[in-house]
Write a protein that holds these residues in place. Structure first.
Motif, PDB file in Angstrom:
ATOM      1  N   GLU A   1       8.280  -7.634   5.263  1.00 16.09           N
ATOM      2  CA  GLU A   1       9.140  -7.706   6.394  1.00 16.09           C
ATOM      3  C   GLU A   1      10.497  -6.840   6.053  1.00 16.09           C
ATOM      4  OE1 GLU A   1       9.279 -11.450   7.937  1.00 16.09           O
ATOM      5  OE2 GLU A   1       7.204 -11.685   7.682  1.00 16.09           O
ATOM      6  N   ARG A   2      10.836  -7.159   5.068  1.00 16.59           N
ATOM      7  CA  ARG A   2      12.445  -6.685   4.741  1.00 16.59           C
ATOM      8  C   ARG A   2      12.570  -6.693   3.080  1.00 16.59           C
ATOM      9  NH1 ARG A   2      16.116 -11.660   4.208  1.00 16.59           N
ATOM     10  NH2 ARG A   2      14.444 -13.163   4.387  1.00 16.59           N
ATOM     11  N   SER A   3      13.538  -5.944   2.773  1.00 14.88           N
ATOM     12  CA  SER A   3      13.904  -5.836   1.153  1.00 14.88           C
ATOM     13  C   SER A   3      14.732  -7.239   0.991  1.00 14.88           C
ATOM     14  CB  SER A   3      15.006  -4.701   0.998  1.00 14.88           C
ATOM     15  OG  SER A   3      15.138  -4.661  -0.516  1.00 14.88           O
ATOM     16  N   ILE A   4      14.178  -8.045  -0.282  1.00 18.24           N
ATOM     17  CA  ILE A   4      14.611  -8.993  -0.586  1.00 18.24           C
ATOM     18  C   ILE A   4      14.750  -9.116  -2.075  1.00 18.24           C
ATOM     19  CG2 ILE A   4      12.797 -10.368  -0.199  1.00 18.24           C
ATOM     20  CD1 ILE A   4      14.469 -12.739   0.668  1.00 18.24           C
ATOM     21  N   ALA A   5      15.650  -9.760  -2.809  1.00 17.68           N
ATOM     22  CA  ALA A   5      15.651  -9.878  -4.483  1.00 17.68           C
ATOM     23  C   ALA A   5      15.041 -11.041  -4.791  1.00 17.68           C
ATOM     24  CB  ALA A   5      17.173  -9.882  -4.766  1.00 17.68           C
TER      25      ALA A   5
ATOM     26  N   GLU B   1       4.929 -14.543  -5.194  1.00 11.14           N
ATOM     27  CA  GLU B   1       3.921 -14.652  -4.150  1.00 11.14           C
ATOM     28  C   GLU B   1       4.990 -14.587  -2.621  1.00 11.14           C
ATOM     29  OE1 GLU B   1      -0.174 -16.967  -5.072  1.00 11.14           O
ATOM     30  OE2 GLU B   1       1.700 -18.127  -4.984  1.00 11.14           O
ATOM     31  N   VAL B   2       5.912 -15.324  -2.759  1.00 10.01           N
ATOM     32  CA  VAL B   2       6.713 -15.501  -1.795  1.00 10.01           C
ATOM     33  C   VAL B   2       7.770 -14.166  -1.455  1.00 10.01           C
ATOM     34  CG1 VAL B   2       8.668 -16.714  -0.510  1.00 10.01           C
ATOM     35  CG2 VAL B   2       6.893 -17.873  -1.540  1.00 10.01           C
ATOM     36  N   LEU B   3       8.145 -13.753  -2.538  1.00  9.90           N
ATOM     37  CA  LEU B   3       8.638 -12.477  -2.421  1.00  9.90           C
ATOM     38  C   LEU B   3       7.791 -11.277  -2.142  1.00  9.90           C
ATOM     39  CD1 LEU B   3      11.054 -10.791  -3.672  1.00  9.90           C
ATOM     40  CD2 LEU B   3       9.919 -10.508  -5.610  1.00  9.90           C
ATOM     41  N   GLU B   4       6.648 -11.058  -2.612  1.00 11.22           N
ATOM     42  CA  GLU B   4       5.765 -10.027  -2.112  1.00 11.22           C
ATOM     43  C   GLU B   4       5.410 -10.082  -0.719  1.00 11.22           C
ATOM     44  OE1 GLU B   4       2.495 -10.143  -4.815  1.00 11.22           O
ATOM     45  OE2 GLU B   4       3.661  -9.390  -6.436  1.00 11.22           O
ATOM     46  N   ASP B   5       5.467 -11.506   0.104  1.00  8.82           N
ATOM     47  CA  ASP B   5       5.046 -11.699   1.306  1.00  8.82           C
ATOM     48  C   ASP B   5       6.228 -11.293   2.211  1.00  8.82           C
ATOM     49  OD1 ASP B   5       3.276 -12.524   3.339  1.00  8.82           O
ATOM     50  OD2 ASP B   5       4.548 -14.253   3.877  1.00  8.82           O
ATOM     51  N   LEU B   6       7.546 -11.804   1.680  1.00  8.73           N
ATOM     52  CA  LEU B   6       8.772 -11.215   2.315  1.00  8.73           C
ATOM     53  C   LEU B   6       9.123  -9.925   2.312  1.00  8.73           C
ATOM     54  CD1 LEU B   6      10.963 -14.434   1.176  1.00  8.73           C
ATOM     55  CD2 LEU B   6      10.095 -13.945   3.752  1.00  8.73           C
ATOM     56  N   GLN B   7       8.643  -9.256   1.381  1.00  9.32           N
ATOM     57  CA  GLN B   7       8.933  -7.854   1.164  1.00  9.32           C
ATOM     58  C   GLN B   7       8.381  -7.035   2.102  1.00  9.32           C
ATOM     59  OE1 GLN B   7       8.634  -6.987  -3.041  1.00  9.32           O
ATOM     60  NE2 GLN B   7      10.759  -7.359  -3.256  1.00  9.32           N
TER      61      GLN B   7
END
Length: 140
Positions: free
Chosen positions: A23-27, A15-21
């Motif tokens: 805004e930016r690319s993150i692993a 969930e955190v990953l999808e929210d951050l993605q």
């Protein structure tokens, strides 16, 4: 922590990953490592859910900010001067919020008392500075 506080519920790495993605690319592994580090530091607790964890904040954002302020204030060699300097940096809105917070902490009984009743030593100090300005015990 911002995402965990914002949602105010247990969250998964996904969930955190999808929210951050948005805004930016993150692993995925980066988010997982950060949440694991926050868990090790005691900022979040986690519960296993299948093969994943759900992370939840241990305290509110306000409590965290208060702890930071308290830590900084307690490290000062002159706490009163540090508070005066801090209050001097505040906007009028922030000072009003501070006054409101003090009223909440004091409660309705204390806020109705005269300032001298709450801080007799302050009243005594003012009288010592201006002995002729206070009435004597007979009210003269």
């Amino acid at each position: 922590m911002t995402r965990v506080w914002k949602w105010n519920r247990p969250v998964t790495v996904r969930e955190v990953l999808e929210d951050l993605q948005q805004e930016r690319s993150i692993a995925y592994t980066t988010v997982m490592t950060v949440l694991d580090n926050l868990h090790q530091k005691g900022w979040v607790r986690r519960e296993a859910e299948g093969r994943a964890y759900r992370y939840e904040a241990v305290s509110t954002r306000a409590a965290y900010a208060a702890a930071l302020m308290n830590d900084a204030w307690s490290q000062s060699d002159n706490p009163a001067a540090a508070l005066v300097a801090f209050f001097g940096m505040m906007s009028e809105e922030q000072r009003q919020a501070l006054r409101d917070a003090v009223r909440i902490v004091q409660g309705p009984e204390e806020t109705r008392e005269a300032p001298e009743a709450r801080q007799p030593e302050a009243a005594e100090a003012r009288q010592e500075e201006n002995p002729g300005s206070a009435e004597d015990a007979d009210g003269r």
